[in-house]
Design a protein around this motif. Sequence first.
Motif, PDB file in Angstrom:
ATOM      1  N   ARG A  92       0.845  -1.193   0.000  1.00  0.00           N
ATOM      2  CA  ARG A  92       0.000   0.000   0.000  1.00  0.00           C
ATOM      3  C   ARG A  92       0.883   1.245   0.000  1.00  0.00           C
ATOM      4  O   ARG A  92       0.680   2.192  -0.766  1.00  0.00           O
ATOM      5  N   ASN A 106      -5.917   9.669  -9.391  1.00  0.00           N
ATOM      6  CA  ASN A 106      -5.792   8.217  -9.316  1.00  0.00           C
ATOM      7  C   ASN A 106      -7.154   7.558  -9.206  1.00  0.00           C
ATOM      8  O   ASN A 106      -7.428   6.536  -9.823  1.00  0.00           O
ATOM      9  N   PHE A 115      -3.615  14.474  -6.821  1.00  0.00           N
ATOM     10  CA  PHE A 115      -3.177  13.144  -7.242  1.00  0.00           C
ATOM     11  C   PHE A 115      -4.149  12.076  -6.790  1.00  0.00           C
ATOM     12  O   PHE A 115      -4.463  11.152  -7.533  1.00  0.00           O
ATOM     13  N   SER A 167       1.872  14.044 -13.082  1.00  0.00           N
ATOM     14  CA  SER A 167       3.324  14.082 -13.096  1.00  0.00           C
ATOM     15  C   SER A 167       3.828  15.241 -13.948  1.00  0.00           C
ATOM     16  O   SER A 167       4.875  15.822 -13.682  1.00  0.00           O
ATOM     17  N   SER A 205       2.383   6.544  -6.919  1.00  0.00           N
ATOM     18  CA  SER A 205       1.369   7.341  -7.599  1.00  0.00           C
ATOM     19  C   SER A 205       1.758   8.817  -7.613  1.00  0.00           C
ATOM     20  O   SER A 205       1.084   9.630  -8.222  1.00  0.00           O
ATOM     21  N   PHE A 206       2.852   9.157  -6.930  1.00  0.00           N
ATOM     22  CA  PHE A 206       3.352  10.530  -6.999  1.00  0.00           C
ATOM     23  C   PHE A 206       4.591  10.576  -7.871  1.00  0.00           C
ATOM     24  O   PHE A 206       5.388   9.655  -7.849  1.00  0.00           O
ATOM     25  N   PRO A 207       4.761  11.661  -8.625  1.00  0.00           N
ATOM     26  CA  PRO A 207       5.927  11.727  -9.493  1.00  0.00           C
ATOM     27  C   PRO A 207       7.219  11.817  -8.695  1.00  0.00           C
ATOM     28  O   PRO A 207       7.269  12.442  -7.631  1.00  0.00           O
ATOM     29  N   LEU A 253      12.055  16.386  -4.616  1.00  0.00           N
ATOM     30  CA  LEU A 253      12.070  17.816  -4.286  1.00  0.00           C
ATOM     31  C   LEU A 253      11.746  18.028  -2.811  1.00  0.00           C
ATOM     32  O   LEU A 253      12.433  18.775  -2.105  1.00  0.00           O
ATOM     33  N   ILE A 254      10.712  17.344  -2.356  1.00  0.00           N
ATOM     34  CA  ILE A 254      10.319  17.487  -0.949  1.00  0.00           C
ATOM     35  C   ILE A 254      11.446  16.988  -0.057  1.00  0.00           C
ATOM     36  O   ILE A 254      11.876  17.667   0.875  1.00  0.00           O
ATOM     37  N   ASP A 302       2.638   1.551  -3.365  1.00  0.00           N
ATOM     38  CA  ASP A 302       1.725   2.006  -4.417  1.00  0.00           C
ATOM     39  C   ASP A 302       1.427   3.488  -4.284  1.00  0.00           C
ATOM     40  O   ASP A 302       1.397   4.226  -5.257  1.00  0.00           O
ATOM     41  N   LEU A 303       1.217   3.878  -3.026  1.00  0.00           N
ATOM     42  CA  LEU A 303       0.931   5.284  -2.780  1.00  0.00           C
ATOM     43  C   LEU A 303       2.076   6.149  -3.272  1.00  0.00           C
ATOM     44  O   LEU A 303       1.881   7.142  -3.948  1.00  0.00           O
ATOM     45  N   ILE A 311       9.947  13.364  -9.189  1.00  0.00           N
ATOM     46  CA  ILE A 311      10.570  14.664  -8.993  1.00  0.00           C
ATOM     47  C   ILE A 311       9.963  15.387  -7.799  1.00  0.00           C
ATOM     48  O   ILE A 311      10.660  16.039  -7.035  1.00  0.00           O
ATOM     49  N   LEU A 312       8.668  15.201  -7.600  1.00  0.00           N
ATOM     50  CA  LEU A 312       8.003  15.875  -6.489  1.00  0.00           C
ATOM     51  C   LEU A 312       8.517  15.334  -5.161  1.00  0.00           C
ATOM     52  O   LEU A 312       8.847  16.093  -4.245  1.00  0.00           O
ATOM     53  N   ALA A 320       3.860  18.163 -11.834  1.00  0.00           N
ATOM     54  CA  ALA A 320       5.028  18.167 -10.957  1.00  0.00           C
ATOM     55  C   ALA A 320       6.283  18.553 -11.731  1.00  0.00           C
ATOM     56  O   ALA A 320       7.115  19.324 -11.256  1.00  0.00           O
ATOM     57  N   PHE A 321       6.417  18.021 -12.942  1.00  0.00           N
ATOM     58  CA  PHE A 321       7.606  18.299 -13.732  1.00  0.00           C
ATOM     59  C   PHE A 321       7.632  19.729 -14.247  1.00  0.00           C
ATOM     60  O   PHE A 321       8.660  20.253 -14.641  1.00  0.00           O
TER      61      PHE A 321
END
Lengths: 305, 325, 555
Positions: A140, B304, B300, B256, A147-149, A155-156, A143-144, A151-152, B259-260
Amino acid sequence: MNMPDSILEEKTGVVEGQPPWRRFASDFCESRLAVAGLTIFVLIALSAIFAPWITPQDPYDLMQIDILDGRLPPGSVSGEMTYLLGTDDQGRDMLSGIFYGLRTSLSVGAASTLIALFLGGSVGLIAAYFGGRVDTIIMRVADLQLSFPAILIALILVSILGQGVDKIIIALVGVQWAYYARTIRGTALVERRREYIEAATCLALSHRRIVFRHLLPNCTPPLIVVGTVQVAHAIALEATLSFLGIGIPITEPSLGLLIKNGFDYMLSGDYWISFYPGIALLITIVSINLVGDQLRDVLNPRLQR
Amino acid sequence: MLAFTVRRLLQSVIVLFVMSIIVFLGIYAIGNPVDILINPEADIAEQEATIRRLGLDKPVWTQYFTFLTNVLQGDLGTSFVHNEPALLIILERLPATMELAVGAVGLAIIIGIPAGIIAGLYPDSIIGRGIMAGSILGFSLPTFWVGLMLIMLFSVMLGWLPASGRGDTVGFLGVQVSFLTWDGLTHIFLPAFNLALFKMSLVIRLARAGTREVMLQDYIKFARAKGLSNVRVIGVHVLKNILIPVVTVLGLELGSVIAFAVVTETVFAWPGIGKLLIDSIGNLDRPLVVAYLLMTVTMFIIINFVVDILYSLLDPRVRLGDMKA
Amino acid sequence: MKIRLISFAAAFAMTTLAPVMASAADLTVGLASEPSSIDPHYHNLGPNNEMRRHIFESLIWQDEQQKLTPLLATSWEPTSETTWEFKLRKGVKFHDGSDFTARDFVYTACRIPTVPNSPSSFTIYTSAMKKIETPDPHTLIIHTEKPYPLLPVELAVWGIISATANGVTGDITFNPDGTGCGITSFPQTKEFNSGQATIGTGMFKYGEYVKGDRYVMNRNDAYWGEGTEWDTVTFKPITNSAARVAALLAGDVDFISKPPTQDLERLESEPDITLSSMGSNRVIYLHMDQYGPSTPGVKGTGAPDGTYEGEGPCATSACEKNPLLDRRVRQALSKAINRDAIVDKVMGGYAVAAGELLPQGFFGTNEGAKPEAYDPEGAKKLLVEAGYPNGFELVLGTPNDRYINDAKIAQAIAQMFTRVGIKTSVNAMTKSVFFATRNKYEFSLYLAGWGSGTGEMSSPMRALVGTRDKSRGLGGTNRGRYSNPVIDDMIMEALSTVDDDKRATLLAESSRMAMEDYAILPLHFEVTIWAHRSDLSYGARADQYTMAIGINSKK
């Protein structure tokens, strides 16, 4: 056009006869492009590893560089030094800078990939082997995250962790582990149901032995594919973070940072400061991707070749 | 379906909560925004007064609790830098980024799908190999490098397109958009193309793989045997089959892409939320950074969710109940 | 509001005497840094203040060299040690048509301390005022508690908003307690950003503001003075310097601030582009930790002579002896720096080597103060004398996105220090992290810059050299923690000497002492550059401000 079953089985290494690695090697060599990619990559890796012995200058040693030699065009001669690819604004020999930059980039890429592979791989194996609640929770989270890019997340992480090679590696590991976890879990779930695992379980071998001696080796092919692609991603991601000013400290420039520095000089005609590191980065990533691409084709039994 | 939705919702709340704590603490740990925002001429007494004014003298947990209480009332905080509600600032900038992202995804699809199908149909031809080589390049080239090259080529050397900014905008359904003016269109092309490049490679690969797989299927052979034209086979059967992965891409990659956009917006000085994020990180503008992340994460989660629903509609073999919530 | 603006424009368009070509009268400016708000009293920082000056005028103007000249005040003089009298300009109207009077000044002074969430308040420029009298609508008498020579220059920093336009009609009595003089509601920051409250007396009027994208201003045809030739000026923030240059080369903008050093040659070679430059008052300097017996980041000096007390990382972790307490070591560092090489190679010639914290000719400088000569042999000798024949290791902290070429300068200096035996490594970081780290005293040596808002020596001396002392208001940015009571007293005396000649002498003397003691190492003064179309000219400024007010087309 259909693939005979025997070939499929040979590829998964079940049928005796030709050793699987040889079959794999000859499959891989079918693409001349991939072989070229591999050759180039090996050369790049070697030059990065042996950078201190083959470069004319140690670009990190402030005794060896002189600001007065700054921004010399390629081929300039100053004192005993000949700057084949010119110098940057600090008077660093670009050729040496690129080799050392490759070192930083590749080691950041490799270190983060290896650590992520180890962490993600172990987590994925554990999830697959034990299943149930452990599996649910781990997957889980993975997967979570997926689902986020990337780079983000990077970056964080970097903006929270701060600058530094170690921080970048941590951030890249944080980004990548989930890919491996998911990949290895998928494969392991299939492998787990095979007879040899059943046999091993019947022999009452320990969990650890079953997982690492039997399950893991059979899960490596897809891991290798993902790993190759991810090294290239990691290198590109690091370059991007450096470009945004939140990556590697300027004193140990990676290729990404060299390009960023050069980026400021592009319009002024001092093209070599950004051009050559850019080319080096490009060749590195392309060669890795060429290898990864072919690996995927070779190791993916679904695709008819 | 309902259980699926509820589970998703619960999970999303947890994610948002954990995210907010991590980012809040992380930015707190980096430093005090007053250090960069204050005029250096301010003496020590004024420095301390400013820290008090922004509530930064309180313990971090108190600050977080205040933040959380406000969030529950729908207030994501006031930007330290701009003195306006963080959410408002982001919403003001969102149309620019959305426009860029939609443009990029559009370009990626318009160019990517035909190229991918061609590469899939003729994998060994020069064109097919050329397209694949191009897609590898698209994957490998760092976005910022390509961005600058595009500026160098099209703005400086050829002088065809503007180098930065958003150009003229007009009101459209209540938001300012630039794609309806010629000036705006010339401004959006380069950044959208820059942003699209990576996704284009992805679409090419998806389309190629889909095409190759489909072409081996019996029903395609059957359709061909029936004497259907190549155009129809590709147009109907192949396209239909690669639609599922592309819908997924459409949805997931839009996020994405947003984000990019951070990188592209920085290179092209595009006034969207990506550039806002980078500037805010640089200024340690915590309310804005936290609000940005909460908002993107929410986005997001929604994307999704929608993609999963769409997926189940498109492919009857997928049932939501089986899916990981 | 918009309708009103348009009708104004229409009304004045008919009476405009000098018709200008429509295409030539629009100007687009690419800015290196963006204002955080249009509110003139929200954020006291350069990018905001330079934009503010177009719309909201102050009592006094600072010219290109930061000399004070009349603006809304036509004359001013101290009538006693603690009293100043200002005569205000007559016939000045705000953009909404209301008259400018002394009441508006008081109204503004009342608003400044009440701006909520201000990350850098203008109160530092209003706190000296204890009482304001307005005997007639065009006379101001301002009382200060102590003699306060900086009052006029501080009144040049903040712009005046209209009381009437913001709904206050009666008399306003100034109250120094900062609670708003009994006025219950002032316009909010967002009302300035939307243009609703953006009503000043300036030669430009608010047009449109889109955060992060553009700030558009229109000509104020009812301006009391000469006014501007531009119908519309659009400011676009383009923070990436390469993109900014590209935008100029591509013709998207007509004028940019701060083109990067490396692009100057290219820009100069373009026939359609001209550079304007001006030596600024921003000094780039090195601060050295002169606080405790030990200091972080120094290696090879042995155990410290005493225990470290007070704030800083050495209070909790082991550090080695602080060599920077020794004046000879500080002098050696200064001699090891080849300032001319930095100016030539790193700054591309666009800098001036510094021998003090303000350039020659500014108020309170010593005439003929020379930069330290480059003398690596002398530096080595001094290190031997100080007991460091083998040198030591040092870390030089620097931001990499704050000052022109900051990190490159630091790397060049590290090379130079390393050559005399002080093995120096550079720790470069983004400005937010740098300032946070510096303020925690984690640097033994750091590079930073100082631009004097007042244009006089009291500014850097008070903030950078004075001992950190909250009650005296000294040492606000003195993170090297140099401390010299004699210099402190001189600064304090100067800050309360209204007589200009006496103050200048005091400041010059305190500066000379600080330089002689190597309290701080000045490196160079930035030369600010603007690049623009060749048919434009710019009245380049020492305070580095980019303003459409100084941009003219060549006739």
